[in-house]
Design a protein around this motif. Structure first.
Motif, short mmCIF file in Angstrom:
data_model
loop_
_atom_site.label_atom_id
_atom_site.label_comp_id
_atom_site.label_asym_id
_atom_site.label_seq_id
_atom_site.Cartn_x
_atom_site.Cartn_y
_atom_site.Cartn_z
N GLN A 1 21.96 15.21 29.34
CA GLN A 1 22.69 15.10 30.60
C GLN A 1 23.45 13.77 30.65
O GLN A 1 24.62 13.73 31.02
N CYS A 2 22.80 12.69 30.22
CA CYS A 2 23.46 11.38 30.19
C CYS A 2 24.66 11.43 29.25
O CYS A 2 25.73 10.95 29.57
N ARG A 3 24.50 12.04 28.06
CA ARG A 3 25.61 12.12 27.10
C ARG A 3 26.78 12.88 27.70
O ARG A 3 27.92 12.48 27.55
N ARG A 4 26.53 13.99 28.39
CA ARG A 4 27.62 14.78 28.98
C ARG A 4 28.33 14.00 30.07
O ARG A 4 29.55 13.97 30.13
N GLN A 5 27.58 13.35 30.94
CA GLN A 5 28.18 12.63 32.06
C GLN A 5 28.92 11.38 31.59
O GLN A 5 30.00 11.07 32.07
N ARG A 6 28.36 10.67 30.64
CA ARG A 6 28.92 9.39 30.22
C ARG A 6 30.06 9.56 29.22
O ARG A 6 31.02 8.83 29.23
N HIS A 7 29.96 10.54 28.34
CA HIS A 7 30.91 10.64 27.25
C HIS A 7 31.81 11.87 27.29
O HIS A 7 32.78 11.94 26.56
N GLY A 8 31.46 12.87 28.09
CA GLY A 8 32.31 14.04 28.16
C GLY A 8 32.16 14.95 26.97
O GLY A 8 31.15 15.61 26.81
N THR A 9 33.14 14.98 26.11
CA THR A 9 33.22 15.92 25.00
C THR A 9 32.07 15.77 24.02
O THR A 9 31.75 14.67 23.59
N LEU A 10 31.48 16.90 23.64
CA LEU A 10 30.45 16.91 22.62
C LEU A 10 30.93 17.77 21.46
O LEU A 10 31.51 18.83 21.66
N SER A 11 30.73 17.30 20.23
CA SER A 11 30.97 18.09 19.03
C SER A 11 29.64 18.23 18.34
O SER A 11 28.85 17.29 18.31
N ARG A 12 29.41 19.40 17.76
CA ARG A 12 28.15 19.65 17.06
C ARG A 12 28.43 20.15 15.65
O ARG A 12 29.47 20.74 15.39
N GLY A 13 27.46 19.95 14.78
CA GLY A 13 27.58 20.44 13.42
C GLY A 13 26.31 20.17 12.66
O GLY A 13 25.27 19.88 13.25
N GLY A 14 26.37 20.28 11.34
CA GLY A 14 25.20 20.05 10.53
C GLY A 14 25.38 20.55 9.11
O GLY A 14 26.48 20.89 8.68
N CYS A 15 24.27 20.61 8.42
CA CYS A 15 24.27 21.02 7.02
C CYS A 15 24.22 22.55 6.91
O CYS A 15 24.09 23.25 7.90
N LEU A 16 24.28 23.04 5.69
CA LEU A 16 24.29 24.47 5.42
C LEU A 16 23.01 25.17 5.88
O LEU A 16 23.07 26.25 6.47
N CYS A 17 21.86 24.55 5.68
CA CYS A 17 20.59 25.20 6.04
C CYS A 17 20.14 24.91 7.46
O CYS A 17 19.20 25.52 7.95
N GLY A 18 20.78 23.94 8.15
CA GLY A 18 20.43 23.63 9.53
C GLY A 18 19.35 22.58 9.69
O GLY A 18 18.97 22.25 10.81
N ALA A 19 18.84 22.01 8.61
CA ALA A 19 17.78 21.00 8.69
C ALA A 19 18.29 19.67 9.24
O ALA A 19 17.52 18.91 9.81
N VAL A 20 19.58 19.39 9.06
CA VAL A 20 20.19 18.17 9.61
C VAL A 20 21.26 18.62 10.59
O VAL A 20 22.14 19.41 10.24
N ARG A 21 21.16 18.15 11.83
CA ARG A 21 22.14 18.50 12.85
C ARG A 21 22.75 17.21 13.40
O ARG A 21 22.10 16.17 13.43
#
Length: 155
Positions: free
Chosen positions: A24-44
């Motif tokens: 919630q703090c990240r959304r309010q303070r920074h706005g835009t969020l980008s997500r991603g990670g590795c092929l298997c999903g172990a690192v996000r």
């Protein structure tokens, strides 16, 4: 590396690089969020706010690291990036220890998020290219990028 939170050695939970303590703090303070990670999903990875810059690199190290002719990254301040999982690292380059996917790199107080590791790269258009002296002649020119023979400030 000093930017990860250490955990108990027996059953370690994922290492984390935190900007804020809550989503919630990240959304309010920074706005835009980008997500991603590795092929298997172990690192996000989650980024907050716009990147400082977006660029392409043609240097030999990046070519070898990525197994490609060039790579593209969005560069964020360290505090705007949140990493979950246990990435392995070599000379500032971080990849998944399970599937081997390269996810990000750290140089000083900046994190280079590899565009190929993001779930959605819409709006992250490269502004510049570095190490253009190593750029393949047959590659088409990218619209709107400044091409530097070496680093952005050190032609």
């Amino acid at each position: 590396m000093g930017f990860f939170v250490a955990r108990a050695p027996l059953s370690p939970p994922p290492l984390k690089l935190l900007c804020c303590d809550t989503s919630q703090c990240r959304r309010q303070r920074h706005g835009t969020l980008s997500r991603g990670g590795c092929l298997c999903g172990a690192v996000r990875i989650t980024t907050s706010g716009p990147p400082l810059r977006v660029g392409i690199c043609h240097c030999r190290d990046c070519r070898r690291h990525h197994g490609a002719l060039f790579y593209a990254a969005a560069i964020f301040p360290t505090q705007a990036v949140h990493i979950e999982g246990r990435p392995h690292h070599y000379k500032g380059r971080h990849s998944c220890g399970t599937c081997g996917s390269s996810v990000f790199a750290q140089t000083g107080d900046e994190i280079e998020v590899h565009l190929g590791s993001l779930d959605d790269t819409n709006g992250l258009t490269p502004e510049y290219e570095v190490s253009c002296r190593r750029r393949e002649d047959w590659l088409p020119q990218f619209t709107g990028t400044a091409c530097h023979d070496r680093d952005r400030g050190g032609d």
